[in-house]
Design an enzyme around this catalytic site. Structure first.
Site, mmCIF file in Angstrom:
data_model
loop_
_atom_site.group_PDB
_atom_site.id
_atom_site.type_symbol
_atom_site.label_atom_id
_atom_site.label_comp_id
_atom_site.label_asym_id
_atom_site.label_seq_id
_atom_site.Cartn_x
_atom_site.Cartn_y
_atom_site.Cartn_z
ATOM 1 N N HIS A 95 55.805 36.544 34.450
ATOM 2 C CA HIS A 95 56.725 35.409 34.356
ATOM 3 C C HIS A 95 57.463 35.491 33.021
ATOM 4 O O HIS A 95 56.910 36.001 32.035
ATOM 5 C CB HIS A 95 55.935 34.094 34.460
ATOM 6 N N GLU A 143 64.337 35.422 38.488
ATOM 7 C CA GLU A 143 64.523 34.176 37.731
ATOM 8 C C GLU A 143 65.294 34.459 36.441
ATOM 9 O O GLU A 143 64.719 35.021 35.506
ATOM 10 C CB GLU A 143 63.159 33.591 37.319
HETATM 11 O O1 G3P Z 1 58.135 29.815 37.755
HETATM 12 C C1 G3P Z 1 59.150 28.939 38.098
HETATM 13 C C2 G3P Z 1 60.041 28.652 36.998
HETATM 14 O O2 G3P Z 1 60.107 29.488 35.928
HETATM 15 C C3 G3P Z 1 61.256 27.907 37.297
HETATM 16 O O3 G3P Z 1 61.132 26.774 36.516
HETATM 17 O O4 G3P Z 1 61.426 24.434 35.981
HETATM 18 O O5 G3P Z 1 63.412 25.861 36.516
HETATM 19 O O6 G3P Z 1 61.827 25.235 38.338
HETATM 20 P P1 G3P Z 1 62.000 25.505 36.868
#
Ligand code: G3P
Length: 227
Positions: A95, A143
């Site tokens: 992550h 991400e």
């Molecule tokens: O692991 C999920 C994450 O990094 C996304 O975070 O708070 O943008 O949904 P968020």
């Protein structure tokens, strides 16, 4: 426990709202929404809560991280064997808030697969996703770090990141499932992600910090099944 797609993976991170008893309640809420909507919802609780939550709910439970060490003299390591023993179904790796060296990712993926654990490796760019796909994970979650926790979803603000990741990763192995995450809060964000070829979402603050997590999660889940 197996997962199916499209899926929602909720990362509890280390938010106060997901700590201890609140984490258990959130996992139970996720289980309820999963039953009501028929959508696979997995949870990644805080590490000390894994055993209790995995023993209490009938949905897949993931750890947020794992170390590659085998059982033995490795003080403080979060071994895959201990996760399996705790009833965990899978693990998130690499992550953005817990980046790992490539050789560590490769070794951890190899060991987790050999133990029958599902793995979801995170990538910050489509090219990184393609590189990580070559290690043969079950899922790659794309991400972009700058949108994490922003409330601005990757699927709407940077759709090309999702579609590029899907294309590049499927070129490596068609069977690797691609999730996307960062800023997902609404059903529309999920619909956009699925239209772009994602097979689910990784979400944290939009659910963990929601004033009504059941309502927020139901909205996401209902948009998973509309496609
Ligand atoms: O692991 C999920 C994450 O990094 C996304 O975070 O708070 O943008 O949904 P968020």
């Amino acid at each position: 426990m197996k997962v199916d797609y499209p899926m929602i993976l909720i990362n509890f991170k280390t938010y106060r709202e997901s700590l201890g008893q609140k984490g258990l309640e959130l996992a139970r809420a996720a289980e309820r929404v999963s039953k009501d909507t028929g959508v696979c919802i997995a949870v990644a609780p805080q590490t000390p809560d894994l055993f209790r939550i995995a023993s209490s709910v009938g949905i897949p439970v993931f750890s947020q991280h794992a170390d590659p060490e085998e059982p033995g003299a490795h003080t403080g390591s979060l071994t895959l064997d201990s996760l399996k023993e705790a009833g965990v179904s899978g693990t998130i790796l690499n992550h953005s808030e817990r980046r790992l060296r490539l050789d560590i990712i490769e070794e951890t993926l190899r060991r987790s697969s050999s133990l029958g654990l599902i793995n979801c490796v995170c990538a910050n760019t489509p090219l990184a996703g393609r590189a990580l796909a070559s290690f043969g994970p079950d899922m790659v979650a794309i991400e972009p770090p700058e949108l994490i926790g922003s409330g601005v979803s990757v699927s709407k603000a940077r759709p090309e990141i999702v579609s590029d990741a899907v294309r590049l990763i499927k070129e490596v192995t068609i069977g690797i499932h691609v999730l996307c995450g960062a800023g997902i809060t609404s059903g529309d964000d999920v619909s956009a992600a699925i239209r772009l070829g994602a097979e689910g979402v990784l979400v944290a603050s939009g659910i963990v910090k929601a004033s009504n997590p059941v309502k927020a999660l139901t909205n996401l889940a209902e948009h998973c099944v509309q496609h």
